[in-house]
Design an enzyme around this catalytic site. Structure first.
Site, short mmCIF file in Angstrom:
data_model
loop_
_atom_site.label_atom_id
_atom_site.label_comp_id
_atom_site.label_asym_id
_atom_site.label_seq_id
_atom_site.Cartn_x
_atom_site.Cartn_y
_atom_site.Cartn_z
N ARG A 532 1.17 -1.48 0.03
CA ARG A 532 0.21 -0.12 -0.11
C ARG A 532 0.95 1.10 0.16
O ARG A 532 1.52 1.05 0.93
CB ARG A 532 -0.80 0.19 1.37
CG ARG A 532 -1.97 0.66 1.06
CD ARG A 532 -3.30 0.56 2.31
NE ARG A 532 -2.62 1.32 3.32
CZ ARG A 532 -2.97 1.76 3.54
NH1 ARG A 532 -4.83 1.89 4.34
NH2 ARG A 532 -2.88 1.72 5.72
N SER A 596 6.79 -5.09 7.35
CA SER A 596 6.58 -5.96 8.40
C SER A 596 7.06 -7.45 8.62
O SER A 596 6.09 -8.13 8.88
CB SER A 596 5.01 -6.13 9.02
OG SER A 596 4.07 -4.68 8.85
N ASP A 650 5.03 -2.43 12.46
CA ASP A 650 3.32 -2.50 12.08
C ASP A 650 3.01 -1.88 13.87
O ASP A 650 2.23 -0.79 13.65
CB ASP A 650 2.51 -3.48 11.68
CG ASP A 650 2.57 -4.91 11.97
OD1 ASP A 650 4.03 -4.58 13.41
OD2 ASP A 650 1.83 -5.71 11.92
#
Length: 933
Positions: A532, A596, A650
């Site tokens: 993203r 992550s 994250d």
């Protein structure tokens, strides 16, 4: 007689009794009224005023076919009572249905009917002992006892019933308002020499349903049409207000004979019904029963015949004294008059016995009167039954319903036309239901024994299931131990020397946001099969202080498992596309990279990949700095420039995102597919940084602004804080959780990709909870406690029971429907009891997970409080993850456990919006701001 005369006679009767001839619209109207009465009776608010009482029976399950054992039974309902031995699937040569009964009838002396209640039940207990002696049944062995007690009782448990009132000439003193089962137990104890456990007390309607349910698993309703009438059925427990609990079903005894006592049937009641009611011993009561049951059908026929004779339509107007006498026409007479071949002959004989001289027309007319009266009875029963079956269908959210109704009673059994008429009308009123009627044999004694057998099976199964799930129940002492071990693990991880299960990785994030951040930042997030790109614009305006724009890109499998260069080239291409989309390709934006995967950081903008997870296998990445690899890929494209100022995981991103909303947020928690925690730790406690030793020169990898700050604070290092990524999922890798790890956890661990690692995560995270549940279900099924012991191939398949099912199963009051739907997908044919057990298993596993996370969180907040020398700490935890956000109970249990184990900390849990992406942008903004200073 010709057909014309026959039709004329019948037509004359039809006109006279037009109010008794009910068409389908009227029956549907009556059915709707009864549904409304049922609803009223089930509600705690309206039950007291309801005519239809809808009494809970505490019978929670019909037979599933696995019942077996030997039971004693008492059938007590008149001037005689029976003692029975009932064998269910025991030994060889058992008669039809797998139930064998041996019985003896005992008389009750008349003086006991009106004497002391204790003496009456002492006589019953002595007769029971006599039966045991006579049949050579062991007196030492414990015998489960079923008790059929056919008097009005309010049941507060399956084996507890308070006598409301006597009937049938019984007037024994001192029992009204008492628990009859307890009085019976006391009598058995006084008699001595027997070991009896009274497991169930039932009425005859329930017993009928249970008897038929033994041979037909679809039997979920019972119906009596005899001297009296009643119906019972299996209702969803969530609708039974008078009993605690929402899960499963319970048999409700409708006591439908009282339908109409409040006037609900006044427009359907005829003058003959009013006369029958007025002459009864309970005027105004049991109105529906008086229109239907065997006690009254003959009398209704007599009153109609009498009226028609008086007005000259029968017997040339002649009326005999016998015809004027109450009770002279019985329901047996009605049945005889409607026999297919001999009906008219029987009618003539019956009328002649009443001193009448009937003509052929008179016989046809009286026979037709009997038909209309009994047909109305079957129509009314059909309307009531249609209401019950419609309710069951709606409860279970079925478009069509397959169900069996167990039936008993002399009218149903002896009237030649009654069953066929009833079946036909029910099927006409309910065209989308497949209704089967099963005739009960062996009466209420067999049913009572089966209620007891089911109760014994359920009690035994519950004990075994509870024993299995007990290993998931953690005491406060155990949770305190987990907290202490987590605290020890945190401390060990901060040390520079020695191995630690909890890694305590420095993140080089020294500050949380203060709300003054502004400007545009790019956030990049790689954590799974999607990448993203997000533009975050922090504004000074309070009304709209953050604006987000994002685009999601898929990572193809060949890129995930290709070379590292191809992977990072693909990411650079996605970033270029996003900047094109936003029209910002020429702006050199500061960027934060949420990555992550396990990384070792030596500065805020460097992260060395330790190992890939989640299906990634890109080559030449492990052991390399992922920020450098992304920078090189951007340089190769030569289309845009990017200032990658921070790489974060994250958990840290989540903390930063929430800290922007709440300055007290200094902890981040992920409770989703994986689990992790980060928090702001005093740098002086992080030995691996050696900052507390006054050696800031060792941090040449930190950004210039941070290094300047470090140098300024070298004399006061104790004031500096840094976010530490605990990687707490590793707790227990050193064996510290072995005392709470179950065999099911061990099985899950051994079948994982990293046996012996991330033990705490495997007890608490979404990736594993469904698999733990599957292991428990497999064990319970193999033990015959679930799904009738049938282990399907699907249930044997690892990963088939996804953690999202736990959230669905535990979600709301319709959970059992959800459970059955999920289990059907797994190829498991479950009943209601199975569904309850599956829900209990899910609840035990998810509750333990939440409690363990709560114990870990208590260790973290107490450490922060002690670090700061505070008596009381107020702090906020930023949280992300599907388990926390979507599971209906996880967050509540986590918070409650944290509060109980860290009472001196007031902890607020703040769910993250936009999570780690926005957090990465904030880390970048904070780092840039500090550099500018």
């Amino acid at each position: 007689m010709g057909k014309h005369e026959l039709y004329w006679v019948r037509g004359m009767v039809d006109r006279f009794l037009h109010a008794m001839r009910l068409h389908d619209d009227q029956l549907n109207d009556i059915s709707a009224r009864f549904q409304a009465e049922m609803k009223k009776g089930l509600s705690a608010e309206s039950n007291a005023a309801a005519a239809v009482k809808m009494l809970p029976t505490h019978v929670r399950s019909t037979p599933d076919g696995s019942e077996k054992g030997q039971f004693m039974a008492l059938d007590f309902g008149g001037s005689k009572f029976k003692v029975l031995q009932v064998k269910v699937r025991e030994g060889m040569g058992i008669r039809k249905g797998g139930v064998e009964m041996d019985e003896k009838t005992y008389r009750i002396p008349k003086e006991l009917l009106t004497g002391r209640g204790t003496e009456l039940l002492d006589h019953v207990a002595e007769s029971l002992k006599d039966f045991l002696h006579e049949r050579n049944i062991s007196l030492e062995k414990k015998h489960p006892l079923a008790f059929t007690f056919s008097f009005p009782c309010e049941q507060t448990a399956l084996n507890r019933g308070l006598l409301l009132s006597w009937s049938k000439n019984f007037r024994a003193r001192g029992l009204q308002g008492k628990d009859v089962v307890q009085v019976l137990r006391d009598s058995i104890d006084r008699t001595g020499g027997m070991d009896m456990e009274v497991l169930a007390m039932v009425n005859d309607t329930v017993a009928t349903m249970m008897t038929c349910g033994f041979d037909d698993q679809y039997c979920q309703a019972g119906l009596i049409i005899g001297t009296g009438t009643n119906a019972c059925y299996m209702e969803e427990l969530r609708h039974v207000d008078l009993v605690e609990g929402d899960e499963g079903r319970m048999c409700v005894n409708t006591e439908w004979g009282a339908f109409g006592d409040d006037g609900a049937l006044d427009d359907f009641i005829t003058e003959f019904d009013r006369d029958v009611d007025a002459a009864s011993n309970n005027p105004g009561k049991q109105i529906f029963e008086k229109m239907i049951s065997g006690m009254y059908l003959g009398e209704l026929v007599r009153l109609v015949v009498l009226k028609m004779a008086k007005v000259g339509k029968l017997f040339d107007g002649r009326v005999s004294d016998a015809l004027r006498t109450k009770g002279k026409i019985t329901t047996a007479h009605v049945a005889a008059m409607e026999e297919y071949k001999n009906g008219l002959k029987n009618t003539r004989t019956i009328l002649e016995e009443l001193d009448l001289s009937p003509s052929d027309d008179d016989c046809i007319a009286v026979q037709h009167i009997s038909t209309i009266v009994s047909f109305r009875s079957s129509n009314l029963v059909a309307a009531g039954l249609a209401a019950i079956l419609t309710r069951i269908k709606h409860n279970r959210n079925r478009r069509a319903l397959r169900i069996t109704v167990g039936v008993d009673g002399t009218v149903y059994k002896t009237h030649p036309q009654y069953p066929k008429r009833l079946h036909k009308v029910v099927r006409r009123l309910l065209p989308d239901c497949h209704v089967r009627f099963a005739l009960s044999d062996s009466g209420s004694s067999k049913g009572a024994a089966l209620v007891t057998a089911v109760a014994q099976r359920l009690a035994s199964r519950k004990r075994q299931v509870d024993e299995t799930l007990s290993s998931f129940k953690l005491s406060q002492e155990q949770l305190q131990l987990v907290k202490a071990r987590m605290r020890a693990g945190l401390e060990a991880g901060l040390k520079s020397k020695g191995p630690s299960a909890i890694k305590m990785l420095p993140s080089f994030v020294y500050h949380t946001p203060d709300g003054t951040e502004n400007g545009k930042y790019l956030a990049l997030d790689l954590g799974g099969t999607n990448f993203r790109a997000m533009l975050v614009n922090f504004k000074k305006s309070l009304q709209q202080n953050v604006r987000l724009y994002h685009k999601i890109y898929t990572i193809p499998l060949e890129i995930m498992q290709g070379t590292g260069e191809e992977l990072f080239d693909h990411l650079a291409q996605c970033i270029g596309d996003f900047l094109d989309y936003m029209g910002m390709k020429n702006a050199r934006l500061p960027a934060g990279f949420t990555f992550s995967f396990p990384c070792e950081q030596t500065a805020i903008d460097t992260g060395t990949l330790v190992s890939w997870t989640k299906g990634f296998k890109a080559t030449n990445c492990e052991g390399h700095d992922v920020v450098s690899m992304l920078r090189e890929a951007i340089k190769r494209r030569n289309e845009f420039e990017l200032d990658i100022a921070a790489v974060v995981n994250d958990t840290v991103g989540t903390m930063m995102s929430c800290a922007y909303e709440d300055p007290q947020c200094e902890i981040g928690l992920i409770a989703g597919t994986g689990t992790n925690v980060c928090y702001m730790e005093e740098v002086k406690n992080i030995e691996k940084t050696e900052l507390q030793k006054g050696k800031p020169e060792k941090f040449k990898g930190t950004p210039d602004g941070e290094q300047d700050e470090v140098e300024e604070l070298s004399g006061a290092a104790e004031m500096l804080k840094m976010c530490v990524n605990t990687e707490w999922g590793g707790l227990g890798d050193d064996g510290s959780l072995d005392d709470i790890i179950t065999p099911y956890d061990t099985e899950v661990d051994q079948n994982s990709v990293n046996p012996g690692k991330q033990r705490f995560e495997k007890l608490t995270s979404g990736m594993y909870l469904g698999e733990i549940v599957r292991q428990v279900l497999l064990d319970l099924t193999r033990g015959g406690l679930l799904f009738r012991g049938h282990v399907t191939e699907t249930l044997k398949t690892p990963g088939i029971f996804q953690t999202k099912y736990l959230s669905q199963i535990e979600s709301d009051r319709l959970a059992l429907l959800q459970v059955r739907s999920i289990l059907q997908q797994l190829g498991l044919n479950s009943n209601c009891d199975d569904s309850i057990i599956v829900k209990e298993v899910c609840g035990a596993v998810s509750r333990r997970a939440a409690q363990l996370c709560g114990a870990g969180m208590a260790a973290v907040v107490d450490k922060i409080r002690e670090n700061r020398g505070l008596d009381h700490l107020n702090i906020t935890v930023g949280v992300d993850g599907a388990l926390y956000k979507l599971h209906p109970h996880f967050s509540g249990v986590l918070q409650k456990t944290t509060k109980a184990l860290a009472p001196r900390c007031d902890v607020t849990f703040l769910p993250s919006e936009e999570g780690s992406g926005k957090g990465a942008a904030l880390i970048t903004a904070v780092a840039r701001k500090k550099k500018e200073i």
